[in-house]
Write a protein that holds these residues in place. Structure first.
Motif, PDB file in Angstrom:
ATOM      1  N   ILE A  71      11.513 -16.475  23.123  1.00 16.50           N
ATOM      2  CA  ILE A  71      12.919 -16.887  23.115  1.00 16.50           C
ATOM      3  C   ILE A  71      13.139 -18.087  22.216  1.00 16.50           C
ATOM      4  N   TYR A  72      12.231 -19.062  22.320  1.00 19.67           N
ATOM      5  CA  TYR A  72      12.440 -20.321  21.612  1.00 19.67           C
ATOM      6  C   TYR A  72      11.769 -20.398  20.246  1.00 19.67           C
ATOM      7  N   SER A  73      10.864 -19.467  19.972  1.00 21.29           N
ATOM      8  CA  SER A  73      10.189 -19.525  18.674  1.00 21.29           C
ATOM      9  C   SER A  73      10.965 -18.799  17.589  1.00 21.29           C
ATOM     10  N   ASN A  74      11.903 -17.908  17.995  1.00 18.72           N
ATOM     11  CA  ASN A  74      12.664 -17.121  17.028  1.00 18.72           C
ATOM     12  C   ASN A  74      11.748 -16.364  16.073  1.00 18.72           C
ATOM     13  N   ASN A  75      10.618 -15.879  16.622  1.00 18.73           N
ATOM     14  CA  ASN A  75       9.642 -15.142  15.820  1.00 18.73           C
ATOM     15  C   ASN A  75       9.184 -15.939  14.602  1.00 18.73           C
ATOM     16  N   ASP A  76       9.138 -17.227  14.768  1.00 19.33           N
ATOM     17  CA  ASP A  76       8.823 -18.122  13.655  1.00 19.33           C
ATOM     18  C   ASP A  76       7.412 -18.697  13.790  1.00 19.33           C
ATOM     19  N   ASN A  77       6.540 -18.012  14.507  1.00 15.72           N
ATOM     20  CA  ASN A  77       5.167 -18.487  14.637  1.00 15.72           C
ATOM     21  C   ASN A  77       4.453 -18.436  13.295  1.00 15.72           C
ATOM     22  N   LEU A  78       3.466 -19.308  13.151  1.00 13.46           N
ATOM     23  CA  LEU A  78       2.663 -19.313  11.931  1.00 13.46           C
ATOM     24  C   LEU A  78       1.741 -18.100  11.904  1.00 13.46           C
ATOM     25  N   LYS A  79       1.581 -17.508  10.738  1.00 14.70           N
ATOM     26  CA  LYS A  79       0.721 -16.335  10.613  1.00 14.70           C
ATOM     27  C   LYS A  79      -0.735 -16.715  10.840  1.00 14.70           C
ATOM     28  N   PHE A  86      -6.179 -14.102  13.083  1.00 15.94           N
ATOM     29  CA  PHE A  86      -6.844 -13.766  14.340  1.00 15.94           C
ATOM     30  C   PHE A  86      -5.877 -13.368  15.451  1.00 15.94           C
ATOM     31  N   HIS A  87      -4.562 -13.604  15.270  1.00 16.81           N
ATOM     32  CA  HIS A  87      -3.595 -13.343  16.332  1.00 16.81           C
ATOM     33  C   HIS A  87      -2.447 -12.504  15.775  1.00 16.81           C
ATOM     34  N   LYS A  88      -2.100 -11.443  16.464  1.00 12.54           N
ATOM     35  CA  LYS A  88      -0.959 -10.633  16.034  1.00 12.54           C
ATOM     36  C   LYS A  88       0.342 -11.418  16.130  1.00 12.54           C
ATOM     37  N   LYS A  89       0.460 -12.228  17.184  1.00 14.85           N
ATOM     38  CA  LYS A  89       1.697 -12.971  17.410  1.00 14.85           C
ATOM     39  C   LYS A  89       1.722 -14.312  16.693  1.00 14.85           C
ATOM     40  N   GLY A  90       0.620 -14.669  16.054  1.00 12.38           N
ATOM     41  CA  GLY A  90       0.585 -15.921  15.321  1.00 12.38           C
ATOM     42  C   GLY A  90       0.387 -17.127  16.223  1.00 12.38           C
ATOM     43  N   ILE A  91       0.572 -18.307  15.644  1.00  9.85           N
ATOM     44  CA  ILE A  91       0.373 -19.565  16.354  1.00  9.85           C
ATOM     45  C   ILE A  91       1.712 -20.290  16.485  1.00  9.85           C
ATOM     46  N   SER A  92       2.018 -20.725  17.672  1.00 10.42           N
ATOM     47  CA  SER A  92       3.276 -21.413  17.954  1.00 10.42           C
ATOM     48  C   SER A  92       3.312 -22.780  17.283  1.00 10.42           C
ATOM     49  N   LYS A  93       4.360 -23.017  16.523  1.00 10.32           N
ATOM     50  CA  LYS A  93       4.540 -24.348  15.925  1.00 10.32           C
ATOM     51  C   LYS A  93       4.684 -25.407  17.003  1.00 10.32           C
ATOM     52  N   MET A 101      -7.461 -20.979  19.304  1.00 11.20           N
ATOM     53  CA  MET A 101      -7.742 -19.551  19.426  1.00 11.20           C
ATOM     54  C   MET A 101      -7.154 -18.947  20.695  1.00 11.20           C
ATOM     55  N   TYR A 102      -7.281 -19.646  21.819  1.00 10.66           N
ATOM     56  CA  TYR A 102      -6.934 -19.052  23.105  1.00 10.66           C
ATOM     57  C   TYR A 102      -5.628 -19.567  23.711  1.00 10.66           C
ATOM     58  N   ASP A 103      -5.169 -20.732  23.303  1.00 14.66           N
ATOM     59  CA  ASP A 103      -3.924 -21.288  23.857  1.00 14.66           C
ATOM     60  C   ASP A 103      -2.778 -21.296  22.855  1.00 14.66           C
ATOM     61  N   GLY A 104      -3.092 -21.144  21.574  1.00 19.45           N
ATOM     62  CA  GLY A 104      -2.127 -21.464  20.529  1.00 19.45           C
ATOM     63  C   GLY A 104      -0.978 -20.505  20.325  1.00 19.45           C
ATOM     64  N   SER A 105      -1.039 -19.325  20.910  1.00 17.14           N
ATOM     65  CA  SER A 105       0.017 -18.338  20.654  1.00 17.14           C
ATOM     66  C   SER A 105       1.327 -18.675  21.349  1.00 17.14           C
ATOM     67  N   TYR A 106       1.275 -19.525  22.349  1.00 16.56           N
ATOM     68  CA  TYR A 106       2.512 -19.927  23.029  1.00 16.56           C
ATOM     69  C   TYR A 106       2.401 -21.385  23.468  1.00 16.56           C
ATOM     70  N   SER A 107       3.537 -22.013  23.651  1.00 16.24           N
ATOM     71  CA  SER A 107       3.579 -23.417  24.038  1.00 16.24           C
ATOM     72  C   SER A 107       4.185 -23.549  25.425  1.00 16.24           C
ATOM     73  N   ASN A 125      -8.458 -21.696   5.529  1.00 17.42           N
ATOM     74  CA  ASN A 125      -7.182 -22.418   5.582  1.00 17.42           C
ATOM     75  C   ASN A 125      -6.707 -22.579   7.025  1.00 17.42           C
ATOM     76  N   PHE A 126      -6.852 -21.519   7.803  1.00 13.38           N
ATOM     77  CA  PHE A 126      -6.423 -21.520   9.201  1.00 13.38           C
ATOM     78  C   PHE A 126      -7.126 -22.630   9.977  1.00 13.38           C
ATOM     79  N   TRP A 127      -8.445 -22.679   9.906  1.00 17.67           N
ATOM     80  CA  TRP A 127      -9.192 -23.663  10.707  1.00 17.67           C
ATOM     81  C   TRP A 127      -9.046 -25.072  10.164  1.00 17.67           C
TER      82      TRP A 127
END
Length: 255
Positions: free
Chosen positions: A106-114, A117-124, A64-70, A194-196
């Motif tokens: 830069i490195y995700s190429n806007n390819d985060n998982l939908k 709960f997050h507008k920017k999604g979750i970083s693979k 929830m709190y760390d997953g939007s970026y790596s 599904n998300f959790w």
């Protein structure tokens, strides 16, 4: 909804002391805090207690709190410095957040998982590397300080039978199935479920990789927890009965 004497650290201390030796278990858990917060707390405060063992039970909040970026793993010699700066210097904290978000874009190429709960999604990359990198920093620092690390898998009381099936896939397979909404369409579950279930399972699988480190013990209480709904007060948080199950599973691994 657990009183202090029904939390898993309190119950674990009681189990350890039943052996006749004297143990002290300090509960340093905070509500709504992620693994990054835990790492900072460990570096800046918990290590000062010279623990023999630490336990970490952090899955849902980390997503929830760390997953939007790596982020990449940093050298443990820098941990104390960066943790101090992040904890005490507001400008550093702000610049670090900006850097992490820009770097991830830069490195995700806007390819985060939908994410629901997050507008920017979750970083693979967070699911594959970022979460694991933070734990590796804690593990390496712990080894240097002769501390054993107990990593605990987290259970979700959403769909026990499906949770078992999801656990049979690899991390890479789960990411692909998540992108295709496979479990939503096949098992008629909600996007939230599904998300959790999927992302929680991915982080739990990261712990299997970390078990190879000599100062790491992995505890998997999931099956024993989800077999009885009375172990939960909702889909995630444990009741006093669930805390007792969790404490016992940890005790069996470290006694």
């Amino acid at each position: 909804e657990s009183p202090e004497d029904k939390t898993y650290p309190y119950l674990l201390e009681a189990l350890l002391n039943s052996s006749g030796k004297k143990f002290e278990v300090i509960n340093m858990g905070f509500g709504s805090k992620s693994l990054n917060f835990i790492k900072s707390l460990y570096v800046n405060e918990a290590l000062k207690y010279n623990p023999d063992i630490i336990t970490i039970y952090s899955n849902r909040n980390s997503i929830m709190y760390d997953g939007s970026y790596s982020k990449k793993k940093i050298n443990i010699k820098l941990l104390a410095v960066t943790s101090y700066l992040q904890e005490n210097i507001m400008t550093y904290r702000l610049m670090l957040k900006i850097y992490n978000r820009v770097n991830n874009q830069i490195y995700s190429n806007n390819d985060n998982l939908k994410s629901p709960f997050h507008k920017k999604g979750i970083s693979k990359d967070y699911l594959i590397n970022g979460y694991k990198n933070t734990l590796l920093e804690i593990i390496e620092l712990s080894k240097e300080n002769k501390v054993r690390v107990v990593l605990i898998k987290q259970a979700y009381l959403l769909n026990p039978k499906l949770q078992e099936k999801i656990g049979s896939f690899s991390i890479e397979e789960l990411i692909k199935l998540f992108e295709k909404n496979y479990f939503i369409e096949t098992y008629d579950i909600s996007h939230e479920e599904n998300f959790w279930l999927v992302l929680g399972s991915i982080l739990n699988k990261n712990l299997d990789y970390l078990e190879r480190y000599e100062n790491v013990v992995v505890v998997d209480p999931i099956n024993n927890l989800i077999e009885n709904k009375n172990n939960f007060v909702d889909y995630l948080h444990l009741s006093p009965e669930g805390n007792a199950v969790l404490a016992n599973e940890i005790y069996k691994k470290i006694k």
